[in-house]
Enzyme design. Sequence first.
Site, PDB file in Angstrom:
ATOM      1  N   TYR A 181       0.835  -1.215   0.000  1.00 29.21           N
ATOM      2  CA  TYR A 181       0.000   0.000   0.000  1.00 29.21           C
ATOM      3  C   TYR A 181       0.866   1.261   0.000  1.00 29.21           C
ATOM      4  O   TYR A 181       0.670   2.164  -0.821  1.00 29.21           O
ATOM      5  CB  TYR A 181      -0.904  -0.042   1.232  1.00 29.21           C
ATOM      6  N   LYS A 218       1.168   3.845  -3.185  1.00 25.82           N
ATOM      7  CA  LYS A 218       0.675   5.218  -2.997  1.00 25.82           C
ATOM      8  C   LYS A 218       1.825   6.233  -3.176  1.00 25.82           C
ATOM      9  O   LYS A 218       1.582   7.363  -3.590  1.00 25.82           O
ATOM     10  CB  LYS A 218       0.036   5.375  -1.625  1.00 25.82           C
TER      11      LYS A 218
HETATM   12  N1  NAP Z   1      -9.547   5.387   5.727  1.00 20.60           N
HETATM   13  C1  NAP Z   1      -8.344   5.864   6.050  1.00 20.60           C
HETATM   14  O1  NAP Z   1      -7.949   5.944   7.231  1.00 20.60           O
HETATM   15  C2  NAP Z   1      -7.406   6.317   4.970  1.00 20.60           C
HETATM   16  C3  NAP Z   1      -6.136   6.780   5.355  1.00 20.60           C
HETATM   17  C4  NAP Z   1      -5.261   7.235   4.375  1.00 20.60           C
HETATM   18  C5  NAP Z   1      -5.662   7.220   3.049  1.00 20.60           C
HETATM   19  N2  NAP Z   1      -6.887   6.754   2.699  1.00 20.60           N
HETATM   20  C6  NAP Z   1      -7.260   6.801   1.274  1.00 20.60           C
HETATM   21  O2  NAP Z   1      -8.532   7.414   1.161  1.00 20.60           O
HETATM   22  C7  NAP Z   1      -9.260   6.832   0.069  1.00 20.60           C
HETATM   23  C8  NAP Z   1     -10.565   6.273   0.588  1.00 20.60           C
HETATM   24  O3  NAP Z   1     -10.278   5.367   1.625  1.00 20.60           O
HETATM   25  P1  NAP Z   1     -11.397   4.480   2.308  1.00 20.60           P
HETATM   26  O4  NAP Z   1     -10.913   4.145   3.655  1.00 20.60           O
HETATM   27  O5  NAP Z   1     -12.730   5.087   2.120  1.00 20.60           O
HETATM   28  O6  NAP Z   1     -11.296   3.162   1.389  1.00 20.60           O
HETATM   29  P2  NAP Z   1     -12.286   1.916   1.294  1.00 20.60           P
HETATM   30  O7  NAP Z   1     -13.318   1.979   2.375  1.00 20.60           O
HETATM   31  O8  NAP Z   1     -11.426   0.714   1.168  1.00 20.60           O
HETATM   32  O9  NAP Z   1     -13.047   2.166  -0.082  1.00 20.60           O
HETATM   33  C9  NAP Z   1     -12.334   2.048  -1.272  1.00 20.60           C
HETATM   34  C10 NAP Z   1     -13.190   2.605  -2.388  1.00 20.60           C
HETATM   35  O10 NAP Z   1     -12.460   2.424  -3.601  1.00 20.60           O
HETATM   36  C11 NAP Z   1     -13.325   1.791  -4.524  1.00 20.60           C
HETATM   37  N3  NAP Z   1     -12.588   1.004  -5.486  1.00 20.60           N
HETATM   38  C12 NAP Z   1     -11.683   0.029  -5.246  1.00 20.60           C
HETATM   39  N4  NAP Z   1     -11.264  -0.497  -6.406  1.00 20.60           N
HETATM   40  C13 NAP Z   1     -11.928   0.177  -7.389  1.00 20.60           C
HETATM   41  C14 NAP Z   1     -11.940   0.083  -8.797  1.00 20.60           C
HETATM   42  N5  NAP Z   1     -11.193  -0.805  -9.444  1.00 20.60           N
HETATM   43  N6  NAP Z   1     -12.738   0.925  -9.486  1.00 20.60           N
HETATM   44  C15 NAP Z   1     -13.521   1.823  -8.849  1.00 20.60           C
HETATM   45  N7  NAP Z   1     -13.570   1.950  -7.518  1.00 20.60           N
HETATM   46  C16 NAP Z   1     -12.769   1.135  -6.809  1.00 20.60           C
HETATM   47  C17 NAP Z   1     -14.210   0.889  -3.673  1.00 20.60           C
HETATM   48  O11 NAP Z   1     -15.330   0.495  -4.432  1.00 20.60           O
HETATM   49  P3  NAP Z   1     -15.992  -1.007  -4.317  1.00 20.60           P
HETATM   50  O12 NAP Z   1     -17.044  -0.888  -3.257  1.00 20.60           O
HETATM   51  O13 NAP Z   1     -16.527  -1.245  -5.666  1.00 20.60           O
HETATM   52  O14 NAP Z   1     -14.886  -1.947  -3.923  1.00 20.60           O
HETATM   53  C18 NAP Z   1     -14.518   1.868  -2.533  1.00 20.60           C
HETATM   54  O15 NAP Z   1     -15.523   2.774  -2.909  1.00 20.60           O
HETATM   55  C19 NAP Z   1      -8.340   5.785  -0.529  1.00 20.60           C
HETATM   56  O16 NAP Z   1      -7.622   6.336  -1.601  1.00 20.60           O
HETATM   57  C20 NAP Z   1      -7.403   5.444   0.625  1.00 20.60           C
HETATM   58  O17 NAP Z   1      -6.178   4.934   0.178  1.00 20.60           O
HETATM   59  C21 NAP Z   1      -7.769   6.300   3.624  1.00 20.60           C
END
Ligand code: NAP
Length: 265
Positions: free
Chosen positions: A165, A169
């Site tokens: 990851y 990133k």
């Molecule tokens: N949550 C945190 O603490 C955190 C911290 C740092 C960075 N981030 C970043 O913030 C962003 C959102 O994080 P999150 O925690 O909300 O992630 P998440 O809950 O894992 O959700 C991931 C999202 O990406 C979509 N996705 C995955 N593969 C895809 C594809 N091939 N085409 C289209 N959509 C796709 C998923 O859709 P499906 O439902 O179709 O799988 C889902 O809507 C990400 O970029 C993550 O790396 C999050």
Amino acid sequence: MPSYVIVGASRGLGYEWLNSLSKDTSNTVIGIVRSVDKVQAKLDSDSISNVHLLAGDMTDSASLESAARQVSKITSSIDYLIVNGAYTTLATARFNPTEFTTRAAELRKEMIESLDVNVLGVVYSINAFIPLVRQGTAKKITVISTGMADTEAVLRADINGALVYSSMKAATNMIVAKYAVELRDEGIVVLALSPGVINTQEEAVSDEQMKGVMVLMGKLQAGFPGWTGPAPAAESIAAQKKVIEEITLEQSGAFLSHKGNKEWL
Ligand SMILES: NC(=O)c1ccc[n+]([C@@H]2O[C@H](COP(=O)([O-])OP(=O)(O)OC[C@H]3O[C@@H](n4cnc5c(N)ncnc54)[C@H](OP(=O)(O)O)[C@@H]3O)[C@@H](O)[C@H]2O)c1
């Protein structure tokens, strides 16, 4: 009447972007998701209107180009493109780099799945929607990154896990810089933005995976003593939105936190 396209908006922070933006009825809000029916049902059950959903998979450039054609029937331009979707997994996150010595195939599989979404998917998304961003007024492209891709944070908090990851990133951040250089003369701002830490986990996690998460949380707390734990999604979105609104062309290509600086937590 600003227009927003959120790529990867089915759940977690992407869904919260839709929820938050939809509250201002002057916004045009478009979510790109893999499963339109499922997400539409969720929006309906949460009584969220003022959101357009279109099908698109970040690993499939043709599907994103098709989504862009559909977007152009809703709005002639995109002010804010937010590439939020990501491949995230806890499956191998707890392993140190040398622990992949006996897990080479697993590492390769994870790396390629992550590359497809987190690296190539970002390029595909920007290239599909850039013609509409060029027509926009705000002209801002944001790619959601993570403080886990910051070398200094990794060293400070002793984060030896999440190899796949973090490294994919980090590649995303470089892609942002490349686009920023190319698009600067057109007045288009490109930003890599970390959202902070938010608990978006919907699926059950195994005991082993939970142990890995707890180790990581402990390291973050030790590395960043003032940190009090994960923030609510809505709080993160409000903070991210402020950073996106305030960023200038001179800062294009930067990798910033939800605080608009290098404070990741
Ligand atoms: N949550 C945190 O603490 C955190 C911290 C740092 C960075 N981030 C970043 O913030 C962003 C959102 O994080 P999150 O925690 O909300 O992630 P998440 O809950 O894992 O959700 C991931 C999202 O990406 C979509 N996705 C995955 N593969 C895809 C594809 N091939 N085409 C289209 N959509 C796709 C998923 O859709 P499906 O439902 O179709 O799988 C889902 O809507 C990400 O970029 C993550 O790396 C999050």
